[in-house]
Enzyme design. Structure first.
Site, PDB file in Angstrom:
ATOM      1  N   ARG A  31      -8.321  26.421 -40.161  1.00 49.30           N
ATOM      2  CA  ARG A  31      -7.025  25.848 -39.795  1.00 49.30           C
ATOM      3  C   ARG A  31      -6.038  25.542 -40.910  1.00 49.30           C
ATOM      4  O   ARG A  31      -4.846  25.417 -40.650  1.00 49.30           O
ATOM      5  CB  ARG A  31      -7.253  24.563 -38.986  1.00 49.30           C
ATOM      6  CG  ARG A  31      -7.892  24.837 -37.657  1.00 49.30           C
ATOM      7  CD  ARG A  31      -8.329  23.573 -36.988  1.00 49.30           C
ATOM      8  NE  ARG A  31      -9.437  22.953 -37.729  1.00 49.30           N
ATOM      9  CZ  ARG A  31     -10.044  21.843 -37.351  1.00 49.30           C
ATOM     10  NH1 ARG A  31      -9.639  21.222 -36.284  1.00 49.30           N
ATOM     11  NH2 ARG A  31     -11.048  21.364 -38.054  1.00 49.30           N
ATOM     12  N   ARG A  40      -4.571  32.756 -34.648  1.00 46.44           N
ATOM     13  CA  ARG A  40      -5.055  31.827 -33.616  1.00 46.44           C
ATOM     14  C   ARG A  40      -4.082  31.727 -32.446  1.00 46.44           C
ATOM     15  O   ARG A  40      -4.499  31.485 -31.305  1.00 46.44           O
ATOM     16  CB  ARG A  40      -5.247  30.450 -34.279  1.00 46.44           C
ATOM     17  CG  ARG A  40      -5.665  29.334 -33.349  1.00 46.44           C
ATOM     18  CD  ARG A  40      -7.151  29.354 -33.130  1.00 46.44           C
ATOM     19  NE  ARG A  40      -7.633  28.121 -32.545  1.00 46.44           N
ATOM     20  CZ  ARG A  40      -7.701  27.883 -31.247  1.00 46.44           C
ATOM     21  NH1 ARG A  40      -7.293  28.789 -30.388  1.00 46.44           N
ATOM     22  NH2 ARG A  40      -8.173  26.738 -30.800  1.00 46.44           N
ATOM     23  N   ASP A  76     -19.347  29.086 -34.768  1.00 46.03           N
ATOM     24  CA  ASP A  76     -19.400  27.636 -34.560  1.00 46.03           C
ATOM     25  C   ASP A  76     -20.821  27.199 -34.243  1.00 46.03           C
ATOM     26  O   ASP A  76     -21.620  27.990 -33.725  1.00 46.03           O
ATOM     27  CB  ASP A  76     -18.458  27.204 -33.432  1.00 46.03           C
ATOM     28  CG  ASP A  76     -18.169  25.711 -33.523  1.00 46.03           C
ATOM     29  OD1 ASP A  76     -17.284  25.315 -34.295  1.00 46.03           O
ATOM     30  OD2 ASP A  76     -18.863  24.926 -32.856  1.00 46.03           O
TER      31      ASP A  76
END
Ligand code: 1CP
Length: 342
Positions: A31, A40, A76
């Site tokens: 991010r 994204r 993740d």
């Protein structure tokens, strides 16, 4: 002796001499990078993880910018719970949502034992693509969440402040908690091994919430299963890094897991960690990610302090003390890596 990034990472993990400290950042793919935010836009997070072309691109973005020694795969820790049959979704601002919550026998029994090659083939494919782009000069870090941290998401249904339901099960239904953790480890071992077969050079286990436990609880409830996970992962031939956020009080127990490297957060004084672990493990860390919000000269000075503080460690991988924060200025990251990579 000049080593390449991969040789440097592996040497540090094995507590062998290096030409300079190897370096990477937890959460480096994501991010804080404008090129990530551009990709994204309009996409679902898990769809990006499951698209090898996209995930490989995001994994390589920070390498192109900063040239660090290792690439951590864009994925993740909630990929395994999804493969075990739970519905995992990410809502911006609210964190992940996991449904249904796992709080009784039926819910544990309904979990699926998955075959990583077929259920998570995208991950192997991503790793292969990253290898093609970065070549053999840099290390690839594969990862999973630790059983306690992963279980907490499954039991709470998402992020949590105090892990109330998780700790209530751990203490009130130790049999059920042990079954859940056992099922997780059964599945995480082949999941990590698959990542090494696909090309990962080292493996990191993220115990992001393990610091919420007392040392005696961690030792009696989690340690045996953590040992099994570490040994199973090491059977792949890759060294294992264990990161327990807020784990200063757990260091002595964590050494017992058999991990090759302990990743410590910024709260732990390096000298204390070195004296407590002796020559039994290498260390990774531990610049406070908030330091990166200070001016570049401060970043440079604090980076040098971390390097000096770990100079006497049996092996040291430079990293942050936890994941890089979303609004981190790029200039700070540049200043930090200029100091470490030279
Ligand atoms: O763009 C977005 O909004 C998605 C944000 C995002 C990203 C970029 C999430 C959602 N996960 C990731 C990638 C990710 N997560 C990586 C990729 C590789 C890299 O390191 O660059 C890794 C290793 C993780 C691991 C992870 N996921 C952890 C452990 C890391 C740590 O710092 O301790 C945890 C706790 C998660 C859960 C998670 N994933 C994402 C969110 C918002 C959360 C919740 C965090 C929370 O509960 O507070």
């Amino acid at each position: 002796m000049e080593l390449n990034g991969k040789e440097r990472m592996l040497a540090a993990c094995r507590r062998e001499p290096v030409d300079r400290r190897p370096a990477w950042m937890m959460r480096q793919a994501g991010r804080y990078l404008p090129e990530y935010r551009a990709l994204r836009e309009g996409r679902e997070f898990l769809d990006m993880v499951r698209a090898p072309e996209v995930a490989a691109e995001i994994t390589c973005q920070p390498i192109r910018r900063f040239g660090m020694d290792a690439a951590v795969i864009f994925s993740d820790i909630l990929v395994p719970p999804a493969a075990m049959g739970l519905d995992v979704s990410f809502h911006s601002g609210r964190g992940p949502v996991i449904e249904p919550v796992v709080r009784n026998e039926g819910a544990v029994d309904r979990l699926i034992d998955f075959d990583p090659e077929s259920a998570c083939g995208f991950l192997g494919d991503t790793i292969g693509r990253v290898r093609e782009e970065i070549g053999d000069e840099r290390a690839i870090v594969g990862f999973c969440g630790a059983p306690f941290t992963t279980a907490s998401y499954m039991i709470e249904g998402g992020s949590s402040r105090d892990y109330l339901n998780t700790k209530a099960m751990l203490h009130g239904r130790p049999d059920l908690f042990a079954r859940l953790v056992g099922r997780l480890v059964d599945n995480l071992i082949p999941y990590l091994q698959m990542q090494v077969r696909a090309g990962a050079d080292c493996l990191q286990i993220f115990d992001s919430w393990g610091g919420a436990l007392s040392a005696s609880t961690y030792e009696s409830v989690l340690l045996p299963e953590m040992k099994r996970l570490v040994v199973g992962a090491q059977a792949s031939g890759a060294p294992v890094i264990l990161f327990v956020n807020g784990g200063t009080h757990l260091l002595d127990v964590l050494v017992e897991t058999g991990a090759d490297v302990l990743s410590i957060d910024w709260r732990t004084p390096p000298a204390d960690a070195i004296s407590r672990v002796g020559d039994r493990v290498a260390l990774q860390g531990n610049l406070d990610p908030c330091v990166l919000f200070a001016p570049p000269d401060v970043v440079t000075r604090e980076t040098r302090r971390v390097l000096e503080a770990f100079a006497g460690a049996p092996g040291h991988i430079f990293n942050l003390g936890s994941g890089i924060l979303p609004k981190t200025p790029i200039e700070s990251v540049e200043a930090m890596f200029r100091e470490v990579l030279g």
